[in-house]
Design a protein around this motif. Structure first.
Motif, PDB file in Angstrom:
ATOM      1  N   GLU A  10       0.848  -1.199   0.000  1.00 44.76           N
ATOM      2  CA  GLU A  10       0.000   0.000   0.000  1.00 44.76           C
ATOM      3  C   GLU A  10       0.873   1.235   0.000  1.00 44.76           C
ATOM      4  O   GLU A  10       1.983   1.235   0.539  1.00 44.76           O
ATOM      5  CB  GLU A  10      -0.903  -0.003   1.232  1.00 44.76           C
ATOM      6  CG  GLU A  10      -2.035  -0.996   1.133  1.00 44.76           C
ATOM      7  CD  GLU A  10      -3.064  -0.805   2.248  1.00 44.76           C
ATOM      8  OE1 GLU A  10      -3.333   0.345   2.625  1.00 44.76           O
ATOM      9  OE2 GLU A  10      -3.564  -1.836   2.720  1.00 44.76           O
ATOM     10  N   GLY A  11       0.385   2.273  -0.635  1.00 41.97           N
ATOM     11  CA  GLY A  11       1.101   3.538  -0.635  1.00 41.97           C
ATOM     12  C   GLY A  11       2.049   3.734  -1.796  1.00 41.97           C
ATOM     13  O   GLY A  11       2.658   4.792  -1.914  1.00 41.97           O
ATOM     14  N   ILE A  12       2.210   2.735  -2.658  1.00 41.58           N
ATOM     15  CA  ILE A  12       3.071   2.890  -3.833  1.00 41.58           C
ATOM     16  C   ILE A  12       2.346   3.778  -4.838  1.00 41.58           C
ATOM     17  O   ILE A  12       1.189   3.526  -5.182  1.00 41.58           O
ATOM     18  CB  ILE A  12       3.409   1.521  -4.466  1.00 41.58           C
ATOM     19  CG1 ILE A  12       4.118   0.610  -3.475  1.00 41.58           C
ATOM     20  CG2 ILE A  12       4.226   1.691  -5.744  1.00 41.58           C
ATOM     21  CD1 ILE A  12       5.499   1.051  -3.084  1.00 41.58           C
ATOM     22  N   GLU A  16       5.199   5.027  -9.836  1.00 41.37           N
ATOM     23  CA  GLU A  16       6.180   4.016  -9.427  1.00 41.37           C
ATOM     24  C   GLU A  16       5.769   2.635  -9.929  1.00 41.37           C
ATOM     25  O   GLU A  16       6.612   1.857 -10.394  1.00 41.37           O
ATOM     26  CB  GLU A  16       6.335   4.002  -7.902  1.00 41.37           C
ATOM     27  CG  GLU A  16       6.991   5.253  -7.352  1.00 41.37           C
ATOM     28  CD  GLU A  16       6.993   5.291  -5.828  1.00 41.37           C
ATOM     29  OE1 GLU A  16       8.071   5.560  -5.276  1.00 41.37           O
ATOM     30  OE2 GLU A  16       5.937   5.032  -5.215  1.00 41.37           O
ATOM     31  N   LEU A  17       4.476   2.343  -9.856  1.00 36.41           N
ATOM     32  CA  LEU A  17       3.975   1.071 -10.391  1.00 36.41           C
ATOM     33  C   LEU A  17       4.228   0.977 -11.897  1.00 36.41           C
ATOM     34  O   LEU A  17       4.587  -0.090 -12.407  1.00 36.41           O
ATOM     35  CB  LEU A  17       2.482   0.915 -10.108  1.00 36.41           C
ATOM     36  CG  LEU A  17       2.100   0.349  -8.758  1.00 36.41           C
ATOM     37  CD1 LEU A  17       0.585   0.319  -8.596  1.00 36.41           C
ATOM     38  CD2 LEU A  17       2.669  -1.032  -8.557  1.00 36.41           C
ATOM     39  N   MET A  18       4.042   2.067 -12.605  1.00 36.82           N
ATOM     40  CA  MET A  18       4.277   2.068 -14.056  1.00 36.82           C
ATOM     41  C   MET A  18       5.757   1.826 -14.353  1.00 36.82           C
ATOM     42  O   MET A  18       6.091   1.116 -15.299  1.00 36.82           O
ATOM     43  CB  MET A  18       3.826   3.386 -14.691  1.00 36.82           C
ATOM     44  CG  MET A  18       2.305   3.579 -14.705  1.00 36.82           C
ATOM     45  SD  MET A  18       1.443   2.337 -15.707  1.00 36.82           S
ATOM     46  CE  MET A  18       0.976   1.115 -14.492  1.00 36.82           C
ATOM     47  N   ASN A  19       6.648   2.385 -13.555  1.00 37.52           N
ATOM     48  CA  ASN A  19       8.086   2.130 -13.741  1.00 37.52           C
ATOM     49  C   ASN A  19       8.415   0.661 -13.503  1.00 37.52           C
ATOM     50  O   ASN A  19       9.193   0.056 -14.245  1.00 37.52           O
ATOM     51  CB  ASN A  19       8.917   3.015 -12.804  1.00 37.52           C
ATOM     52  CG  ASN A  19       8.937   4.456 -13.244  1.00 37.52           C
ATOM     53  OD1 ASN A  19       8.726   4.762 -14.418  1.00 37.52           O
ATOM     54  ND2 ASN A  19       9.170   5.357 -12.301  1.00 37.52           N
ATOM     55  N   ILE A  20       7.813   0.082 -12.474  1.00 38.40           N
ATOM     56  CA  ILE A  20       8.015  -1.340 -12.181  1.00 38.40           C
ATOM     57  C   ILE A  20       7.498  -2.190 -13.339  1.00 38.40           C
ATOM     58  O   ILE A  20       8.167  -3.115 -13.792  1.00 38.40           O
ATOM     59  CB  ILE A  20       7.328  -1.719 -10.852  1.00 38.40           C
ATOM     60  CG1 ILE A  20       8.054  -1.044  -9.686  1.00 38.40           C
ATOM     61  CG2 ILE A  20       7.262  -3.235 -10.681  1.00 38.40           C
ATOM     62  CD1 ILE A  20       7.293  -1.093  -8.374  1.00 38.40           C
ATOM     63  N   GLU A  21       6.309  -1.836 -13.828  1.00 35.15           N
ATOM     64  CA  GLU A  21       5.724  -2.599 -14.931  1.00 35.15           C
ATOM     65  C   GLU A  21       6.596  -2.512 -16.187  1.00 35.15           C
ATOM     66  O   GLU A  21       6.808  -3.515 -16.879  1.00 35.15           O
ATOM     67  CB  GLU A  21       4.306  -2.110 -15.229  1.00 35.15           C
ATOM     68  CG  GLU A  21       3.611  -2.981 -16.257  1.00 35.15           C
ATOM     69  CD  GLU A  21       2.128  -2.702 -16.327  1.00 35.15           C
ATOM     70  OE1 GLU A  21       1.667  -2.383 -17.439  1.00 35.15           O
ATOM     71  OE2 GLU A  21       1.444  -2.803 -15.294  1.00 35.15           O
ATOM     72  N   ARG A  22       7.117  -1.347 -16.497  1.00 35.95           N
ATOM     73  CA  ARG A  22       8.000  -1.201 -17.669  1.00 35.95           C
ATOM     74  C   ARG A  22       9.241  -2.086 -17.512  1.00 35.95           C
ATOM     75  O   ARG A  22       9.670  -2.732 -18.458  1.00 35.95           O
ATOM     76  CB  ARG A  22       8.401   0.264 -17.866  1.00 35.95           C
ATOM     77  CG  ARG A  22       7.397   1.056 -18.696  1.00 35.95           C
ATOM     78  CD  ARG A  22       7.976   2.402 -19.114  1.00 35.95           C
ATOM     79  NE  ARG A  22       8.150   3.330 -18.003  1.00 35.95           N
ATOM     80  CZ  ARG A  22       7.175   4.067 -17.467  1.00 35.95           C
ATOM     81  NH1 ARG A  22       5.961   3.991 -17.963  1.00 35.95           N
ATOM     82  NH2 ARG A  22       7.429   4.876 -16.465  1.00 35.95           N
ATOM     83  N   LEU A  23       9.803  -2.099 -16.316  1.00 33.57           N
ATOM     84  CA  LEU A  23      10.972  -2.941 -16.060  1.00 33.57           C
ATOM     85  C   LEU A  23      10.625  -4.417 -16.246  1.00 33.57           C
ATOM     86  O   LEU A  23      11.341  -5.157 -16.930  1.00 33.57           O
ATOM     87  CB  LEU A  23      11.494  -2.697 -14.642  1.00 33.57           C
ATOM     88  CG  LEU A  23      12.674  -3.554 -14.205  1.00 33.57           C
ATOM     89  CD1 LEU A  23      13.909  -3.231 -15.031  1.00 33.57           C
ATOM     90  CD2 LEU A  23      12.958  -3.345 -12.724  1.00 33.57           C
TER      91      LEU A  23
END
Length: 142
Positions: A10-12, A16-23
C-alpha cells in the motif's frame, strides 16, 4: 517471452507502479495482481510451468525414440509440433477442446492416445502436480 505476476505494498504511487511494470515488461509480459495470495499460484503455474512443458516434450521425444525414430529427428518433430500448436493456441479463435477435436479423428490415432491419457488420468495428475507446487510455494513463503 515470459510473464510475471506482481503486486505492491500500500502507498506505492501509480507512477512508481508504471516504472516497475515497464521494467518487468522488458523480460516479457507482466500482470498486476490485486490479491497477493495469488502469487503462490502464479509461481506454481507460470514460474514452474516451463519444467512441465519440458517434461511432456521429453516424454514425447523418448516415445519417438522407442518407435525407432532417431533422437535428433524425434526432437525436431516434437519441437516443430510444439511451435505449431503454440501458434494455433495463440492465433485461433477456437478453444482448446475444439483444437483437440480438430486433430482427433473418430477412431484414429490421436483418439487412441487421448483415451490412454484419460484412462490414466493424465490431466488430473498434471493438475495435482501444479497444486502441489502451489502448496510448496505457500510453505516456503511461510
Amino acid at each position: 517471452m515470459g510473464i510475471t505476476g506482481y503486486t505492491s505494498a500500500e502507498g506505492i504511487a501509480f507512477n512508481e507502479l508504471m516504472n516497475i511494470e515497464r521494467l518487468l515488461n522488458s523480460t516479457g509480459r507482466s500482470v498486476y495482481l490485486e490479491n497477493e495470495d495469488l502469487l503462490d499460484g502464479v509461481t506454481a503455474l507460470s514460474g514452474s510451468g516451463p519444467a512441465y512443458f519440458y517434461y511432456i516434450v521429453d516424454a514425447m521425444i523418448k516415445a519417438g525414440i522407442e518407435m525407432g525414430i532417431d533422437e535428433n529427428l524425434s526432437k525436431l518433430f516434437v519441437k516443430q509440433t510444439m511451435l505449431g500448436a503454440y501458434h494455433l493456441i495463440n492465433n485461433s479463435d477456437k478453444n482448446l477442446e475444439e483444437l483437440i477435436n480438430d486433430v482427433a479423428s473418430k477412431g484414429g490415432t490421436t483418439e487412441a492416445a487421448l483415451k490412454a491419457f484419460e484412462d490414466n488420468n493424465l490431466k488430473g495428475i498434471l493438475q495435482r502436480g501444479i497444486l502441489n507446487a502451489e502448496k510448496r510455494a505457500k510453505e516456503l513463503n511461510g
